[in-house]
Design a protein around this motif. Structure first.
Motif, short mmCIF file in Angstrom:
data_model
loop_
_atom_site.label_atom_id
_atom_site.label_comp_id
_atom_site.label_asym_id
_atom_site.label_seq_id
_atom_site.Cartn_x
_atom_site.Cartn_y
_atom_site.Cartn_z
N UNK A 55 -44.69 43.58 -9.92
CA UNK A 55 -45.26 41.70 -9.55
C UNK A 55 -45.36 40.74 -9.73
N UNK A 56 -45.66 39.38 -9.18
CA UNK A 56 -44.95 37.95 -9.47
C UNK A 56 -46.39 38.14 -9.55
N UNK A 57 -46.16 36.50 -10.53
CA UNK A 57 -47.35 35.70 -10.26
C UNK A 57 -47.11 34.75 -11.57
N UNK A 58 -47.63 33.47 -10.84
CA UNK A 58 -47.70 32.00 -11.06
C UNK A 58 -48.65 31.72 -12.05
N UNK A 59 -47.92 30.77 -12.98
CA UNK A 59 -48.55 30.30 -14.48
C UNK A 59 -48.14 28.73 -14.12
N UNK A 60 -48.96 27.64 -13.00
CA UNK A 60 -47.97 26.80 -12.89
C UNK A 60 -46.79 26.64 -12.76
N UNK A 61 -46.33 26.19 -13.53
CA UNK A 61 -44.43 25.87 -13.64
C UNK A 61 -44.64 26.89 -13.90
N UNK A 62 -44.20 28.11 -14.43
CA UNK A 62 -43.92 29.20 -15.34
C UNK A 62 -44.18 30.41 -14.25
N UNK A 63 -43.22 30.79 -13.90
CA UNK A 63 -43.37 32.20 -13.21
C UNK A 63 -42.72 33.90 -14.33
N UNK A 64 -44.14 34.43 -13.90
CA UNK A 64 -43.65 35.38 -14.26
C UNK A 64 -43.76 36.89 -13.79
N UNK A 65 -42.54 37.65 -13.70
CA UNK A 65 -42.23 38.82 -13.46
C UNK A 65 -41.90 40.20 -13.87
N UNK A 66 -42.71 41.23 -13.10
CA UNK A 66 -42.64 42.17 -13.82
C UNK A 66 -41.40 43.29 -12.96
N UNK A 67 -40.69 44.31 -13.28
CA UNK A 67 -39.96 45.34 -12.42
C UNK A 67 -39.67 46.40 -13.26
N UNK A 68 -39.37 46.94 -12.87
CA UNK A 68 -39.25 48.74 -12.72
C UNK A 68 -37.64 49.10 -12.36
N UNK A 69 -36.75 49.29 -13.66
CA UNK A 69 -35.38 50.10 -13.25
C UNK A 69 -35.67 51.40 -12.82
N UNK A 70 -34.81 51.91 -12.64
CA UNK A 70 -34.62 53.29 -12.81
C UNK A 70 -33.03 53.83 -13.00
N UNK A 71 -32.91 54.71 -13.39
CA UNK A 71 -31.63 55.42 -13.69
C UNK A 71 -31.63 56.92 -13.63
N UNK A 72 -30.73 57.24 -12.67
CA UNK A 72 -30.63 59.06 -12.47
C UNK A 72 -30.03 59.97 -13.40
N UNK A 73 -30.23 60.39 -14.20
CA UNK A 73 -29.94 61.10 -15.10
C UNK A 73 -29.08 62.87 -15.26
N UNK A 74 -28.38 62.76 -14.63
CA UNK A 74 -27.41 64.07 -14.05
C UNK A 74 -27.91 65.53 -14.78
N UNK A 75 -27.25 65.41 -15.69
CA UNK A 75 -27.58 66.26 -17.01
C UNK A 75 -29.32 67.27 -16.75
N UNK A 76 -29.48 66.71 -16.77
CA UNK A 76 -31.58 66.78 -16.74
C UNK A 76 -31.68 66.56 -15.30
N UNK A 77 -31.11 66.10 -14.32
CA UNK A 77 -31.80 66.00 -12.80
C UNK A 77 -33.01 65.98 -12.72
N UNK A 78 -33.36 63.93 -13.57
CA UNK A 78 -34.78 63.74 -13.49
C UNK A 78 -34.04 62.03 -13.35
N UNK A 79 -34.95 61.83 -13.36
CA UNK A 79 -35.12 60.43 -12.72
C UNK A 79 -36.22 59.52 -14.39
N UNK A 110 -39.45 42.61 -18.00
CA UNK A 110 -40.59 41.43 -17.98
C UNK A 110 -39.57 40.50 -18.25
N UNK A 111 -39.86 38.96 -17.63
CA UNK A 111 -38.95 37.87 -16.89
C UNK A 111 -40.06 36.78 -16.89
N UNK A 112 -40.27 35.74 -17.81
CA UNK A 112 -40.45 34.14 -17.73
C UNK A 112 -40.05 33.55 -17.30
N UNK A 113 -40.15 32.80 -16.41
CA UNK A 113 -38.95 31.07 -16.29
C UNK A 113 -39.87 30.52 -15.98
N UNK A 114 -39.53 29.29 -16.28
CA UNK A 114 -39.88 28.20 -16.28
C UNK A 114 -38.73 26.45 -16.80
#
Length: 368
Positions: A102-126, A132-136
């Protein structure tokens, strides 16, 4: 506030202090991965604590701090919140995690949530990790709750492009977005390979195919939840280009990220539909196999019933002479027909007649 020359001098003083101490770079506290203070896209200082970072920002003119945290303590986040006046709700989200992109703005501050992913070959799973990022004005704070993405590589790449890093916190945000979206490509390739293997298992009659289809479907759904909301985040950033005066170079980079993300989302949607079709085909094949098995069991049961009919018919036929012979073998003194001259012949004829009648009856009914 000092000018750029005094900023450089302050950075050199920090480095000289470390050398004079006759020791290696001081160890950073737990949770603080890296902290850098930049002026015009060039790293001027590398504070080893949050307090030093705050002090550097006060001493340098037009500086930007990039603070990288991994699973920070509540005290560290509270210190940052007090220094940069971070919104309370966003701070709680950053501490507790478990948020959708998600992305949320609080005045001059920006709050961003991201979800990274990685594939695990050994387990054949994700494996998923939250970021989270705060920018101002003059600061970027990244809070990781997992091992991915590798923000060290992002920082090095941006530090190699001072002109881009000089564009401010937005440059860091777009670089992190690019890294996260690029990390989705190996996951897509891994899931595609798993789906190919499942198709082979389904048509090969593997009894464990259904379970693996369900497990892979769950991973695809989780991946979809990590990527689809990110489209809204990128779209919101794109619509803010003119309003916030985003540099043209950053606009170009974000458009590239948006294109890659759209391709990923489309591939994931295709995976989900394909898995639904595979599940339907697998259910059909399992049903056909069960029907064939039931048909075989029914045929075997029919054959068994026919055998039982034959045995029962012959048992009934043989029971008749046995019964007659048993009756006439009792040898009671006053039993009729014991002294009759034709008694033996009568008994034999009676046995044959009864057996013949029973044979004709069972033959007519199809038992013999």
């Amino acid at each position: 506030m000092a000018d750029n020359r005094s900023s450089e001098g302050f950075g050199r003083q920090l480095d000289e202090h470390a050398v004079d101490a006759g020791a290696a770079e001081p160890e950073r506290p737990a949770g603080l991965v890296d902290s850098g203070v930049y002026v015009d896209g060039v790293r001027r200082a590398s504070p080893v604590s949050l307090a030093d970072t705050f002090r550097c920002l006060q001493q340098m003119d037009a500086a930007m701090a990039w603070i990288g945290l991994r699973r920070p303590s509540r005290e560290q986040v509270a210190s940052l919140a007090a220094e940069f006046q971070l919104p309370e709700l966003a701070v709680e989200d950053a501490i507790n995690a478990h948020q959708r992109p998600k992305l949320e703005r609080y005045g001059d501050t920006l709050f961003v949530v991201l979800r990274a992913a990685r594939y695990l070959d050994a387990r054949e799973a994700v494996e998923f990790a939250e970021l989270h990022l705060f920018l101002g004005p003059g600061f970027v704070i990244t809070v990781r709750h997992g091992g991915t993405p590798d923000l060290v590589a992002v920082r090095r790449r941006l530090e190699a492009e001072p002109a881009v890093l000089a564009l401010g916190p937005e440059a860091v945000l777009y670089a992190v977005l690019d890294r996260v979206v690029d990390g989705y490509a190996p996951v897509v390739a891994g899931l595609e390979n798993d789906i190919d293997e499942i198709e082979t298992e389904v048509f090969g009659g593997d009894p464990n195919a259904s379970r693996r289809i369900y497990e892979l479907s769950r991973e695809v759904i989780q991946f979809q939840r990590a990527t689809r909301p990110l489209l809204k985040v990128v779209d919101a950033l794109t619509h803010g280009f003119d309003r916030y005066g985003t540099d043209e170079e950053l606009r170009r980079r974000l458009r590239d990220v948006a294109d890659h993300l759209t391709q990923v989302v489309e591939r994931i949607d295709g995976f989900r539909h394909l898995l639904q079709n595979i599940l339907t085909v697998n259910a059909t094949l399992v049903s056909q196999a069960q029907n064939e098995e039931m048909r075989s069991l029914t045929a075997a049961s029919f054959e068994q019933n026919e055998e039982i009919k034959r045995v029962s018919a012959w048992a009934a036929i043989l029971f008749a002479p046995t019964l007659i012979g048993t009756v006439y073998g009792m040898n009671f003194t006053h039993m009729p027909e014991l002294g009759w001259r034709y008694g033996y012949l009568f008994a034999v004829v009676l046995m044959l007649a009864v057996c013949g009648a029973l044979y004709l009856l069972f033959k007519r009914r199809g038992w013999l």
